[in-house]
Every structure is written in structure tokens, then in C-alpha cells.
Scaffold this motif. Structure first.
Motif, PDB file in Angstrom:
ATOM      1  N   ALA A 138       0.835  -1.207   0.000  1.00 17.03           N
ATOM      2  CA  ALA A 138       0.000   0.000   0.000  1.00 17.03           C
ATOM      3  C   ALA A 138       0.867   1.253   0.000  1.00 17.03           C
ATOM      4  CB  ALA A 138      -0.933  -0.002   1.205  1.00 17.03           C
ATOM      5  N   ARG A 139       1.936   1.259   0.785  1.00 16.01           N
ATOM      6  CA  ARG A 139       2.841   2.419   0.811  1.00 16.01           C
ATOM      7  C   ARG A 139       3.505   2.616  -0.547  1.00 16.01           C
ATOM      8  NH1 ARG A 139       4.583   4.496   5.877  1.00 16.01           N
ATOM      9  NH2 ARG A 139       6.503   5.073   4.813  1.00 16.01           N
ATOM     10  N   GLN A 140       3.936   1.507  -1.177  1.00 15.10           N
ATOM     11  CA  GLN A 140       4.558   1.592  -2.505  1.00 15.10           C
ATOM     12  C   GLN A 140       3.550   2.099  -3.534  1.00 15.10           C
ATOM     13  OE1 GLN A 140       7.847   1.106  -3.197  1.00 15.10           O
ATOM     14  NE2 GLN A 140       7.280   1.952  -5.184  1.00 15.10           N
ATOM     15  N   LEU A 141       2.323   1.605  -3.437  1.00 11.29           N
ATOM     16  CA  LEU A 141       1.254   2.054  -4.344  1.00 11.29           C
ATOM     17  C   LEU A 141       1.023   3.562  -4.199  1.00 11.29           C
ATOM     18  CD1 LEU A 141      -1.010   1.089  -6.318  1.00 11.29           C
ATOM     19  CD2 LEU A 141      -2.466   0.844  -4.317  1.00 11.29           C
TER      20      LEU A 141
ATOM     21  N   ASP B 233      -4.961   2.595   9.436  1.00  8.78           N
ATOM     22  CA  ASP B 233      -5.150   4.027   9.737  1.00  8.78           C
ATOM     23  C   ASP B 233      -4.038   4.862   9.115  1.00  8.78           C
ATOM     24  OD1 ASP B 233      -7.429   3.449  11.162  1.00  8.78           O
ATOM     25  OD2 ASP B 233      -6.477   3.592  13.133  1.00  8.78           O
ATOM     26  N   GLU B 234      -2.808   4.375   9.208  1.00  6.78           N
ATOM     27  CA  GLU B 234      -1.661   5.139   8.699  1.00  6.78           C
ATOM     28  C   GLU B 234      -1.735   5.330   7.185  1.00  6.78           C
ATOM     29  OE1 GLU B 234       2.059   5.572   6.732  1.00  6.78           O
ATOM     30  OE2 GLU B 234       1.541   3.512   7.231  1.00  6.78           O
ATOM     31  N   VAL B 235      -2.027   4.267   6.416  1.00  5.90           N
ATOM     32  CA  VAL B 235      -2.043   4.415   4.954  1.00  5.90           C
ATOM     33  C   VAL B 235      -3.277   5.190   4.483  1.00  5.90           C
ATOM     34  CG1 VAL B 235      -0.555   2.440   4.458  1.00  5.90           C
ATOM     35  CG2 VAL B 235      -3.015   2.092   4.587  1.00  5.90           C
ATOM     36  N   ILE B 236      -4.396   5.017   5.160  1.00  9.50           N
ATOM     37  CA  ILE B 236      -5.595   5.795   4.788  1.00  9.50           C
ATOM     38  C   ILE B 236      -5.348   7.272   5.068  1.00  9.50           C
ATOM     39  CG2 ILE B 236      -7.997   6.264   5.407  1.00  9.50           C
ATOM     40  CD1 ILE B 236      -8.378   3.241   5.746  1.00  9.50           C
ATOM     41  N   ARG B 237      -4.751   7.588   6.212  1.00 13.31           N
ATOM     42  CA  ARG B 237      -4.429   8.980   6.542  1.00 13.31           C
ATOM     43  C   ARG B 237      -3.501   9.576   5.482  1.00 13.31           C
ATOM     44  NH1 ARG B 237      -2.140   8.252  11.182  1.00 13.31           N
ATOM     45  NH2 ARG B 237      -4.119   8.047  12.250  1.00 13.31           N
ATOM     46  N   ARG B 238      -2.527   8.797   5.062  1.00 16.08           N
ATOM     47  CA  ARG B 238      -1.578   9.279   4.047  1.00 16.08           C
ATOM     48  C   ARG B 238      -2.276   9.514   2.708  1.00 16.08           C
ATOM     49  NH1 ARG B 238       3.417   6.165   1.597  1.00 16.08           N
ATOM     50  NH2 ARG B 238       4.274   7.877   0.406  1.00 16.08           N
TER      51      ARG B 238
ATOM     52  N   SER C 233      -2.813  13.180   0.917  1.00 18.32           N
ATOM     53  CA  SER C 233      -2.324  13.420  -0.445  1.00 18.32           C
ATOM     54  C   SER C 233      -3.437  13.963  -1.332  1.00 18.32           C
ATOM     55  CB  SER C 233      -1.763  12.130  -1.053  1.00 18.32           C
ATOM     56  OG  SER C 233      -0.669  11.674  -0.310  1.00 18.32           O
ATOM     57  N   ILE C 234      -4.637  13.432  -1.171  1.00 17.48           N
ATOM     58  CA  ILE C 234      -5.778  13.915  -1.966  1.00 17.48           C
ATOM     59  C   ILE C 234      -6.126  15.345  -1.573  1.00 17.48           C
ATOM     60  CG2 ILE C 234      -8.247  13.603  -2.400  1.00 17.48           C
ATOM     61  CD1 ILE C 234      -7.749  10.561  -2.146  1.00 17.48           C
ATOM     62  N   ASN C 235      -6.179  15.612  -0.271  1.00 18.14           N
ATOM     63  CA  ASN C 235      -6.553  16.955   0.204  1.00 18.14           C
ATOM     64  C   ASN C 235      -5.510  18.005  -0.158  1.00 18.14           C
ATOM     65  OD1 ASN C 235      -8.961  16.110   1.268  1.00 18.14           O
ATOM     66  ND2 ASN C 235      -8.185  15.886   3.344  1.00 18.14           N
TER      67      ASN C 235
ATOM     68  N   GLN D 257     -13.867   5.885 -10.463  1.00 14.89           N
ATOM     69  CA  GLN D 257     -15.330   5.863 -10.534  1.00 14.89           C
ATOM     70  C   GLN D 257     -15.816   5.519  -9.131  1.00 14.89           C
ATOM     71  OE1 GLN D 257     -17.019   6.644 -13.258  1.00 14.89           O
ATOM     72  NE2 GLN D 257     -15.126   6.897 -14.433  1.00 14.89           N
ATOM     73  N   GLY D 258     -16.298   6.474  -8.385  1.00 14.07           N
ATOM     74  CA  GLY D 258     -16.764   6.221  -7.020  1.00 14.07           C
ATOM     75  C   GLY D 258     -15.731   6.649  -5.990  1.00 14.07           C
ATOM     76  N   ALA D 259     -15.721   5.903  -4.869  1.00 11.73           N
ATOM     77  CA  ALA D 259     -14.833   6.246  -3.750  1.00 11.73           C
ATOM     78  C   ALA D 259     -13.376   6.011  -4.107  1.00 11.73           C
ATOM     79  CB  ALA D 259     -15.229   5.417  -2.534  1.00 11.73           C
ATOM     80  N   PRO D 260     -12.462   6.784  -3.530  1.00 11.82           N
ATOM     81  CA  PRO D 260     -11.035   6.626  -3.865  1.00 11.82           C
ATOM     82  C   PRO D 260     -10.417   5.384  -3.238  1.00 11.82           C
ATOM     83  CG  PRO D 260     -11.326   8.476  -2.382  1.00 11.82           C
ATOM     84  CD  PRO D 260     -12.687   7.982  -2.717  1.00 11.82           C
ATOM     85  N   PHE D 261     -11.098   4.680  -2.370  1.00 12.31           N
ATOM     86  CA  PHE D 261     -10.565   3.418  -1.841  1.00 12.31           C
ATOM     87  C   PHE D 261     -11.678   2.544  -1.355  1.00 12.31           C
ATOM     88  CE2 PHE D 261     -10.352   6.376   1.696  1.00 12.31           C
ATOM     89  CZ  PHE D 261     -10.853   5.674   2.769  1.00 12.31           C
TER      90      PHE D 261
END
Length: 170
Positions: free
Chosen positions: A112-115, A146-151, A155-157, A166-170
Motif C-alpha cells: 500500500a505504501r509503494q502504491l 489508519d496510517e495508509v488511509i491517513r496518508r 495526499s488527496i486533500n 469511478q466512485g470512492a477513492p478506496f
């Protein structure tokens, strides 16, 4: 001629109404003044009384046993405090320390971090990125998740990522 009689009648009615009103008002004013005088005389009587004699006679006044009341109050307080201590919630037990992440959780976290790193470099977040991110979230511990979602949200904000899903970002 009729006009003169009519005018005279109007003047006569007006004058008689005025005089009747003054007489009625005078009677009302006199009654109010008499009542005010009575109230003033009562107040003067109360003001001139001796404060010692104005108190009720201790012999006829009800007595209160303060010793008994103090003892009853102390007993009630003891009972209430005892009841409160019994119903008080026990101290919360500390939450168990988070377990060490499994190797599978560690791999998912690294993926997830690499992605996220690749997406930030490309400055876009695609539907494929969102699907891969979701798959990785399943295997992570809550802290890692929590850590990767926060990151990702940060980044989006901060507009480091252009969301192209298409839809939610995750």
C-alpha cells in the motif's frame, strides 16, 4: 333651522359627556387616594414597631432539635456515599498492547505504501490503484490501515493526487 338645532345638540351632548367623564374620574381618583392613605398608615405602623417585639415569641415558636437533624443528615450522607462507591464503575483495564503484525500484514502495508508512492509520483489515483489499495487494506492491522488511509487522504486533500476513480477513492 334644522342645521342649527343639530349643531346645538352636538355641542350640548359633547359638553355633557365631558362633564360626566370628569365627575366619574374624580370619584375613582378619590377612592384610589383613600386606599393609598390606608396603605401608608399601615406601613407607618409597621415601621415604628420595635423589632424585638415584632419577632414571634420563642415560647410559641416551634423548636428544632439540631443535634438530631445533624445526626440524620450525617447518616444520609454516609448511606449515599456508600451507595455511590458501590455503583461506581471499576477502573478501566488498559487496552492490550497491539499484537505484532503478521508477515502478511507487513507485506500488505508495504504494498500500500509503494502504491501510494507511485501514485504521488504520477500525480494521479486511478480505479486500478483504488482496487489494489482495497485488497491491501484487508490484510493490515488497524494501526497500519489508519496510517495508509491517513496518508492517502492527506495526499488527496493537498492536491498531490488527481483522483480519477469511478466512485470512492478506496
Amino acid at each position: 333651522m334644522n342645521g342649527k338645532w343639530f349643531a346645538a345638540t352636538l355641542v350640548l351632548v359633547g359638553v355633557s359627556s365631558f362633564l360626566a367623564g370628569r365627575q366619574t374620574g374624580s370619584l375613582r381618583d378619590d377612592a384610589v387616594l383613600r386606599e393609598l392613605e390606608q396603605v401608608r398608615s399601615r406601613l407607618d405602623t409597621l415601621a415604628t414597631r420595635d423589632p424585638v417585639t415584632a419577632r414571634p415569641d420563642p415560647a410559641t415558636a416551634p423548636t428544632v432539635d439540631t443535634t438530631r437533624l445533624s445526626a440524620e443528615l450525617a447518616q444520609v450522607l454516609r448511606e449515599e456515599l456508600a451507595r455511590a462507591s458501590v455503583t461506581a464503575r471499576p477502573a478501566p483495564t488498559p487496552a492490550p498492547a497491539p499484537a505484532e503484525p503478521t508477515p502478511q500484514a507487513t507485506r500488505a502495508h508495504q504494498q500500500a505504501r509503494q502504491l501510494l508512492d507511485d501514485a504521488v509520483r504520477a500525480r494521479r489515483w486511478t480505479t486500478e490503484d483504488a482496487l489494489a489499495f482495497r485488497r491491501a487494506l484487508v490484510d493490515m492491522t488497524p494501526t497500519q490501515r489508519d496510517e495508509v488511509i491517513r496518508r492517502l487522504v492527506t495526499s488527496i486533500n493537498s492536491q498531490s493526487l488527481d483522483v480519477q476513480t469511478q466512485g470512492a477513492p478506496f
